[in-house]
Design a protein around this motif. Sequence first.
Motif, short mmCIF file in Angstrom:
data_model
loop_
_atom_site.label_atom_id
_atom_site.label_comp_id
_atom_site.label_asym_id
_atom_site.label_seq_id
_atom_site.Cartn_x
_atom_site.Cartn_y
_atom_site.Cartn_z
N UNK A 36 66.19 20.58 -6.96
CA UNK A 36 67.55 20.07 -6.71
C UNK A 36 68.14 19.50 -8.00
N UNK A 37 67.31 18.80 -8.76
CA UNK A 37 67.84 18.11 -9.94
C UNK A 37 67.77 18.93 -11.22
N UNK A 38 66.82 19.84 -11.30
CA UNK A 38 66.61 20.53 -12.59
C UNK A 38 66.58 22.05 -12.50
N UNK A 39 66.88 22.61 -11.32
CA UNK A 39 66.78 24.06 -11.12
C UNK A 39 67.22 24.92 -12.29
N UNK A 40 68.41 24.70 -12.85
CA UNK A 40 68.90 25.55 -13.93
C UNK A 40 68.04 25.49 -15.21
N UNK A 41 67.14 24.52 -15.31
CA UNK A 41 66.34 24.42 -16.54
C UNK A 41 64.95 25.05 -16.41
N UNK A 42 64.74 25.82 -15.33
CA UNK A 42 63.42 26.44 -15.11
C UNK A 42 63.02 27.34 -16.28
N UNK A 43 63.97 28.11 -16.77
CA UNK A 43 63.67 29.06 -17.86
C UNK A 43 63.19 28.36 -19.12
N UNK A 44 63.86 27.27 -19.42
CA UNK A 44 63.51 26.46 -20.61
C UNK A 44 62.07 25.94 -20.49
N UNK A 45 61.75 25.43 -19.30
CA UNK A 45 60.38 24.95 -19.04
C UNK A 45 59.38 26.09 -19.20
N UNK A 46 59.66 27.22 -18.53
CA UNK A 46 58.68 28.31 -18.48
C UNK A 46 58.39 28.85 -19.87
N UNK A 47 59.42 28.96 -20.70
CA UNK A 47 59.23 29.49 -22.05
C UNK A 47 58.30 28.57 -22.85
N UNK A 48 58.57 27.26 -22.82
CA UNK A 48 57.77 26.34 -23.63
C UNK A 48 56.35 26.20 -23.06
N UNK A 49 56.25 26.09 -21.75
CA UNK A 49 54.92 25.90 -21.13
C UNK A 49 54.07 27.15 -21.32
N UNK A 50 54.67 28.33 -21.23
CA UNK A 50 53.91 29.57 -21.43
C UNK A 50 53.29 29.58 -22.83
N UNK A 51 54.05 29.16 -23.82
CA UNK A 51 53.53 29.07 -25.20
C UNK A 51 52.36 28.08 -25.26
N UNK A 52 52.52 26.92 -24.65
CA UNK A 52 51.46 25.89 -24.68
C UNK A 52 50.20 26.39 -24.01
N UNK A 53 50.37 27.11 -22.90
CA UNK A 53 49.19 27.60 -22.18
C UNK A 53 48.51 28.70 -22.99
N UNK A 54 49.33 29.62 -23.53
CA UNK A 54 48.78 30.72 -24.34
C UNK A 54 47.99 30.21 -25.54
N UNK A 55 48.53 29.18 -26.19
CA UNK A 55 47.89 28.68 -27.41
C UNK A 55 46.76 27.69 -27.10
N UNK A 56 46.51 27.43 -25.81
CA UNK A 56 45.43 26.53 -25.43
C UNK A 56 45.77 25.06 -25.55
N UNK A 57 47.04 24.75 -25.83
CA UNK A 57 47.43 23.33 -25.96
C UNK A 57 47.51 22.66 -24.59
N UNK A 58 47.79 23.44 -23.56
CA UNK A 58 47.79 22.91 -22.20
C UNK A 58 46.81 23.73 -21.36
N UNK A 59 45.89 23.01 -20.75
CA UNK A 59 44.87 23.67 -19.92
C UNK A 59 45.14 23.38 -18.44
#
Length: 335
Positions: free
Chosen positions: A279-302
């Motif tokens: 409800x509060x952040x729906x339009x920012x999903x893409x921004x989240x997914x792009x950055x989090x995908x990078x963090x997960x790929x590089x092993x920074x976020x497990x």
Amino acid sequence: NRRIVLNSRPHGAPSPDNFRLDTTELPKPTDGQMLLRTVYLSLDPYMRGRMSDAPSYAAPVELGEVMVGGTVCQVEQSFHPEFAVGDWVLANTGWQDYAVSDGQGVIPLGRNLEHPARSLGVLGMPGFTAYMGLLDIGQPKPRETVVVAAATGAVGSAVGQIAKLKGCRVVGVAGGPKKCKAAVETFGFDACIDHYASDFDQQLADACSSGIDVYFESVGGKVFDAVLPLLNVKARIPVCGLIAHYNDTALPEGPDRLPLLMQTFLIRRIKAQGFIIFDDYGPRYGEFLAEMTEWVKSGKVKSIEDVVEGLENAPNAFIGLLEGKNFGKLAVHVG
Ligand code: NDP
């Protein structure tokens, strides 16, 4: 098509008889529709709210209706121009084997998906919740102390790791030594305190010797009680969840502590803000997914996924989630 429907509304903690497994004919898609086969079903604390007809931010599940839930599905049959048989998608088809969809709200996940369950956790709604709640509301700054409740869960584990990436000192709170060890060793928290310990308050105070600047609230109850006296001037509290109270049937007994709460907020100029992620952040999903995908790929976020086998085991797994029995993001492997 097997499906789990809401059989009765719980009073207090849910029990297995609140759910019913029934079987219907396989739904048939028509023009512009597709048939989705559930591979993973997400189990999340908000589902307790949907089982109740008390006023909330979302409508309840009606008795006899399929329980709601996020799913990772494969397209089994398609009359939809944008989806082909075999595509992976993120959908909201609930606790059932199959569902027909017109593509509304369905997010494509490609043809090859190595870790499907992650799309329900760190790379899905809980990860998004962690990202926005911490960064937008918590506003963490380097060297600040961030305390994270339910630290090894889907949301909490991501909150702690993002806070570490932002240069904070991160203290988790979790239930039991196994979870606390994982918070430190797997997720890189600086410390993690077991809320079952008899001297929990003291241990938390010792771990937060410079006070608390951001408290990511997912629990309430005694965890919040221990945090309150440690909050620094200008502390921020993203109010994400209050899982310790989801099964409450009345306000707790005891002295009225509302004046203490408001006095602390006033004197220390504390900012607490609730949020409902889409409800509060729906339009920012893409921004989240792009950055989090990078963090997960590089092993920074497990991430840790706790996968339960079989749709029929969803009710007990969900009941366990509200008792802290899950270890990591809880999902059901449906088939
Ligand atoms: P988790 O994977 O963290 O699982 C729930 C955990 O909560 C349990 O494992 C347990 O951890 C803890 N818990 C359960 N019952 C109690 C209790 N009575 N007292 C203390 N701790 C308890 O779940 P999620 O990461 O999916 O969700 C975490 C929180 O975030 C929930 O409150 C949820 O409602 C909220 N949320 C809010 C959203 C929003 O938009 N505002 C969106 C998504 C989630 P432990 O054993 O460590 O105590």
